[in-house]
Write a protein that holds these residues in place. Structure first.
Motif, PDB file in Angstrom:
ATOM      1  N   THR A 156       4.407   6.734  -1.131  1.00  0.00           N
ATOM      2  CA  THR A 156       3.279   6.851  -2.068  1.00  0.00           C
ATOM      3  C   THR A 156       2.403   7.997  -1.582  1.00  0.00           C
ATOM      4  OG1 THR A 156       3.341   4.452  -2.348  1.00  0.00           O
ATOM      5  CG2 THR A 156       1.401   5.590  -3.172  1.00  0.00           C
ATOM      6  N   PRO A 157       2.551   9.192  -2.159  1.00  0.00           N
ATOM      7  CA  PRO A 157       1.854  10.361  -1.617  1.00  0.00           C
ATOM      8  C   PRO A 157       0.347  10.403  -1.854  1.00  0.00           C
ATOM      9  CG  PRO A 157       3.127  10.960  -3.548  1.00  0.00           C
ATOM     10  CD  PRO A 157       3.453   9.534  -3.251  1.00  0.00           C
ATOM     11  N   VAL A 158      -0.182   9.538  -2.735  1.00  0.00           N
ATOM     12  CA  VAL A 158      -1.619   9.536  -3.002  1.00  0.00           C
ATOM     13  C   VAL A 158      -2.190   8.179  -2.620  1.00  0.00           C
ATOM     14  CG1 VAL A 158      -3.407   9.735  -4.762  1.00  0.00           C
ATOM     15  CG2 VAL A 158      -1.380  11.204  -4.888  1.00  0.00           C
ATOM     16  N   LEU A 159      -3.250   8.213  -1.830  1.00  0.00           N
ATOM     17  CA  LEU A 159      -3.914   6.988  -1.392  1.00  0.00           C
ATOM     18  C   LEU A 159      -5.409   7.112  -1.672  1.00  0.00           C
ATOM     19  CD1 LEU A 159      -4.040   4.283   0.140  1.00  0.00           C
ATOM     20  CD2 LEU A 159      -4.235   5.606   2.260  1.00  0.00           C
ATOM     21  N   VAL A 160      -5.929   6.166  -2.448  1.00  0.00           N
ATOM     22  CA  VAL A 160      -7.366   6.103  -2.726  1.00  0.00           C
ATOM     23  C   VAL A 160      -7.854   4.782  -2.157  1.00  0.00           C
ATOM     24  CG1 VAL A 160      -9.156   6.040  -4.501  1.00  0.00           C
ATOM     25  CG2 VAL A 160      -7.105   7.457  -4.837  1.00  0.00           C
ATOM     26  N   ILE A 161      -8.714   4.871  -1.141  1.00  0.00           N
ATOM     27  CA  ILE A 161      -9.245   3.656  -0.525  1.00  0.00           C
ATOM     28  C   ILE A 161     -10.666   3.458  -1.027  1.00  0.00           C
ATOM     29  CG2 ILE A 161      -9.861   2.480   1.611  1.00  0.00           C
ATOM     30  CD1 ILE A 161      -7.650   3.998   2.995  1.00  0.00           C
ATOM     31  N   GLU A 162     -10.863   2.375  -1.760  1.00  0.00           N
ATOM     32  CA  GLU A 162     -12.182   2.022  -2.279  1.00  0.00           C
ATOM     33  C   GLU A 162     -12.925   1.209  -1.218  1.00  0.00           C
ATOM     34  OE1 GLU A 162     -13.322   3.022  -5.142  1.00  0.00           O
ATOM     35  OE2 GLU A 162     -11.500   3.717  -6.146  1.00  0.00           O
TER      36      GLU A 162
ATOM     37  N   ARG B 201       1.933  -0.960   6.818  1.00  0.00           N
ATOM     38  CA  ARG B 201       3.000  -1.015   5.822  1.00  0.00           C
ATOM     39  C   ARG B 201       2.998   0.188   4.884  1.00  0.00           C
ATOM     40  NH1 ARG B 201       3.687  -6.181   2.699  1.00  0.00           N
ATOM     41  NH2 ARG B 201       5.750  -5.297   2.514  1.00  0.00           N
ATOM     42  N   PHE B 202       1.863   0.884   4.793  1.00  0.00           N
ATOM     43  CA  PHE B 202       1.749   2.009   3.870  1.00  0.00           C
ATOM     44  C   PHE B 202       2.457   3.239   4.425  1.00  0.00           C
ATOM     45  CE2 PHE B 202      -0.235   5.877   2.347  1.00  0.00           C
ATOM     46  CZ  PHE B 202      -0.163   5.696   0.984  1.00  0.00           C
TER      47      PHE B 202
ATOM     48  N   ASP C 174      -8.855  -1.548  -2.099  1.00  0.00           N
ATOM     49  CA  ASP C 174     -10.055  -1.724  -1.285  1.00  0.00           C
ATOM     50  C   ASP C 174      -9.665  -1.688   0.187  1.00  0.00           C
ATOM     51  OD1 ASP C 174     -11.564  -2.027  -3.550  1.00  0.00           O
ATOM     52  OD2 ASP C 174     -11.859  -4.188  -3.329  1.00  0.00           O
ATOM     53  N   PHE C 175     -10.547  -1.157   1.025  1.00  0.00           N
ATOM     54  CA  PHE C 175     -10.254  -1.027   2.448  1.00  0.00           C
ATOM     55  C   PHE C 175      -9.863  -2.360   3.079  1.00  0.00           C
ATOM     56  CE2 PHE C 175     -11.352  -0.814   6.952  1.00  0.00           C
ATOM     57  CZ  PHE C 175     -10.618   0.292   7.325  1.00  0.00           C
ATOM     58  N   GLU C 176     -10.577  -3.418   2.733  1.00  0.00           N
ATOM     59  CA  GLU C 176     -10.307  -4.725   3.358  1.00  0.00           C
ATOM     60  C   GLU C 176      -8.936  -5.279   2.992  1.00  0.00           C
ATOM     61  OE1 GLU C 176     -12.442  -7.829   0.292  1.00  0.00           O
ATOM     62  OE2 GLU C 176     -13.615  -7.027   1.948  1.00  0.00           O
ATOM     63  N   ARG C 177      -8.329  -4.815   1.899  1.00  0.00           N
ATOM     64  CA  ARG C 177      -7.013  -5.293   1.488  1.00  0.00           C
ATOM     65  C   ARG C 177      -5.895  -4.314   1.862  1.00  0.00           C
ATOM     66  NH1 ARG C 177      -6.148  -7.006  -4.022  1.00  0.00           N
ATOM     67  NH2 ARG C 177      -4.884  -8.615  -3.039  1.00  0.00           N
ATOM     68  N   PHE C 178      -6.260  -3.171   2.416  1.00  0.00           N
ATOM     69  CA  PHE C 178      -5.284  -2.139   2.754  1.00  0.00           C
ATOM     70  C   PHE C 178      -4.562  -2.485   4.053  1.00  0.00           C
ATOM     71  CE2 PHE C 178      -4.456   2.061   4.812  1.00  0.00           C
ATOM     72  CZ  PHE C 178      -3.408   2.419   3.987  1.00  0.00           C
TER      73      PHE C 178
END
Length: 114
Positions: free
Chosen positions: A18-24, A12-13, A4-8
């Motif tokens: 990690t080549p794939v990032l999905v932000i809910e 640090r990323f 989730d965006f609020e926890r991203f």
């Protein structure tokens, strides 16, 4: 990674790790409502109305396009301005192979010039 965006944590990323990032939940309910209202106010054109594009992409359906107003564009681009994206682009953009990130010192591999 899916988060989730609020926890991203964009600091640090790393796309290198990690080549794939999905932000809910990328937009809040208020932001989503703001953009939906803006979409209703926008002047939409179908692909068929844009002859040069329709001829260039004859087999891509008949999607719609609208220009984004400056205020909405600013809000959207501010949300996209994640540090991890900037770092990845700076490091991997054209002609930037192994370029140091902003604030990093450069190291040079190769002959020492002896």
């Amino acid at each position: 990674m899916q988060v989730d965006f609020e926890r991203f944590d964009p600091e640090r990323f790393s796309f290198h790790d990690t080549p794939v990032l999905v932000i809910e939940k990328f937009l809040t309910d208020e932001e989503r409502q703001h953009f939906q209202h803006a979409m209703h106010r926008a002047a939409w054109k179908s692909l068929r109305e844009m002859r040069h594009l329709c001829e260039t992409f004859p087999d891509c359906g008949n999607w719609l396009k609208a220009d984004m107003a400056q205020a909405e564009a600013r809000v959207f681009l501010d949300r996209l301005a994640l540090l991890c994206i900037r770092r990845y682009v700076e490091r991997n953009g054209p002609g930037n192979v192994n370029k140091p990130l902003s604030g990093e010192s450069a190291t040079v591999d190769g002959p020492t010039g002896r």
